[in-house]
Design an enzyme around this catalytic site. Structure first.
Site, PDB file in Angstrom:
ATOM      1  N   ASN A 131       3.737  -1.930  -0.794  1.00 56.04           N
ATOM      2  CA  ASN A 131       3.673  -2.450   0.573  1.00 56.04           C
ATOM      3  C   ASN A 131       4.114  -3.904   0.691  1.00 56.04           C
ATOM      4  O   ASN A 131       3.826  -4.564   1.691  1.00 56.04           O
ATOM      5  CB  ASN A 131       2.257  -2.278   1.122  1.00 56.04           C
ATOM      6  CG  ASN A 131       1.736  -0.869   0.955  1.00 56.04           C
ATOM      7  OD1 ASN A 131       0.772  -0.631   0.219  1.00 56.04           O
ATOM      8  ND2 ASN A 131       2.390   0.091   1.591  1.00 56.04           N
ATOM      9  N   ILE A 139       4.941  -8.281   4.008  1.00 52.37           N
ATOM     10  CA  ILE A 139       3.792  -7.410   3.752  1.00 52.37           C
ATOM     11  C   ILE A 139       3.673  -6.373   4.850  1.00 52.37           C
ATOM     12  O   ILE A 139       3.695  -6.706   6.046  1.00 52.37           O
ATOM     13  CB  ILE A 139       2.488  -8.234   3.678  1.00 52.37           C
ATOM     14  CG1 ILE A 139       2.606  -9.333   2.615  1.00 52.37           C
ATOM     15  CG2 ILE A 139       1.295  -7.331   3.380  1.00 52.37           C
ATOM     16  CD1 ILE A 139       1.486 -10.350   2.663  1.00 52.37           C
ATOM     17  N   CYS A 140       3.537  -5.119   4.467  1.00 48.78           N
ATOM     18  CA  CYS A 140       3.304  -4.042   5.429  1.00 48.78           C
ATOM     19  C   CYS A 140       1.795  -3.805   5.512  1.00 48.78           C
ATOM     20  O   CYS A 140       1.202  -3.161   4.650  1.00 48.78           O
ATOM     21  CB  CYS A 140       4.029  -2.771   4.992  1.00 48.78           C
ATOM     22  SG  CYS A 140       3.819  -1.385   6.135  1.00 48.78           S
ATOM     23  N   LEU A 141       1.186  -4.367   6.547  1.00 45.18           N
ATOM     24  CA  LEU A 141      -0.264  -4.276   6.727  1.00 45.18           C
ATOM     25  C   LEU A 141      -0.542  -4.191   8.222  1.00 45.18           C
ATOM     26  O   LEU A 141      -0.080  -5.049   8.989  1.00 45.18           O
ATOM     27  CB  LEU A 141      -0.936  -5.505   6.101  1.00 45.18           C
ATOM     28  CG  LEU A 141      -2.465  -5.533   6.081  1.00 45.18           C
ATOM     29  CD1 LEU A 141      -3.031  -4.340   5.301  1.00 45.18           C
ATOM     30  CD2 LEU A 141      -2.952  -6.847   5.480  1.00 45.18           C
ATOM     31  N   LEU A 174       7.511  -0.736   1.462  1.00 42.92           N
ATOM     32  CA  LEU A 174       8.590  -1.711   1.611  1.00 42.92           C
ATOM     33  C   LEU A 174       9.340  -1.854   0.289  1.00 42.92           C
ATOM     34  O   LEU A 174      10.470  -2.308   0.267  1.00 42.92           O
ATOM     35  CB  LEU A 174       8.019  -3.078   2.038  1.00 42.92           C
ATOM     36  CG  LEU A 174       7.567  -3.197   3.487  1.00 42.92           C
ATOM     37  CD1 LEU A 174       6.958  -4.572   3.746  1.00 42.92           C
ATOM     38  CD2 LEU A 174       8.720  -2.944   4.444  1.00 42.92           C
TER      39      LEU A 174
END
Length: 207
Positions: A131, A139-141, A174
């Site tokens: 991520n 950052i994929c959050l 990601l």
């Protein structure tokens, strides 16, 4: 048909009038300009109010960070000396993960609409994680996007990122190489790569 409005100057005489003639089109244009200027002014005022609220919130968080330094040794948040909207953080890799023993640097860019809008956060330290974009550190959050709430703070965002390090989500990667390893069930391969990059990029320098 264009209407005209004739205004006579108080200095003019009936014999020699010097009328000021405004067409209806000119009057409409003038009104439009005035409305535009008013919108610009109000927008500027709203921006100033938002910035003041944002600064007040960040100052409050700064004071809380100073108090929590001992209580939360895994996170070290630092505000830029010249810009309260720029922060960095050092977070320790969570235990029993490939990131254990590593120290990872994060960069925060806080918008002027904070806390109504989330900060932009990215890893400055290279990390092998599904991520996190390997090159940019993005950052994929969800809490940094559509699940953001003003109740979150920069400190709690750091905790959420540490939790993500320990519990990756390979279905929304990601880093496709990292995500593919986990989706294929090659946990050992993922952990080996993540551990290697932790040693190379995130291990504290000795001496």
């Amino acid at each position: 048909m264009t209407l005209s409005l004739v205004l006579r100057s108080p200095l003019s005489s009936s014999d020699n009038p010097h009328p000021l003639i405004f067409s209806s089109t000119q009057l409409l244009k003038r009104d439009s300009v005035n409305l535009l200027l008013e919108e610009i002014y109000l927008g500027h005022q709203r921006l100033l109010i938002n910035m003041q609220a944002s600064r007040a919130r960040l100052l409050k968080e700064y004071k809380e960070v100073q108090r929590e330094k001992v209580a939360d040794p895994d996170i070290q948040l630092v505000c830029d000396d010249s810009n309260i909207f720029k922060w960095t953080a050092l977070v320790k890799g969570p235990s029993e993960t490939p990131f254990e023993g590593g120290v990872f640097q994060l960069a925060f860019s806080v918008p002027e609409q904070y806390p109504l809008q989330p900060p932009q956060v990215r890893f400055l330290t290279k990390i092998f994680h599904p991520n996190v974009h390997f090159k940019t550190g993005e950052i994929c959050l969800d809490i940094l996007k559509n699940a953001w709430s003003p109740a979150w703070t920069l400190q709690s965002v750091c905790r959420a990122i540490i939790a993500l390090m320990a519990h990756p989500e390979p279905d929304s990667p990601l880093n496709c190489d990292s995500g593919n390893l986990l989706r294929s069930g090659d946990v050992r391969g993922y952990q080996s790569m993540a551990r290697m990059y932790t040693r190379l990029a995130a291990s504290p320098k000795k001496g």
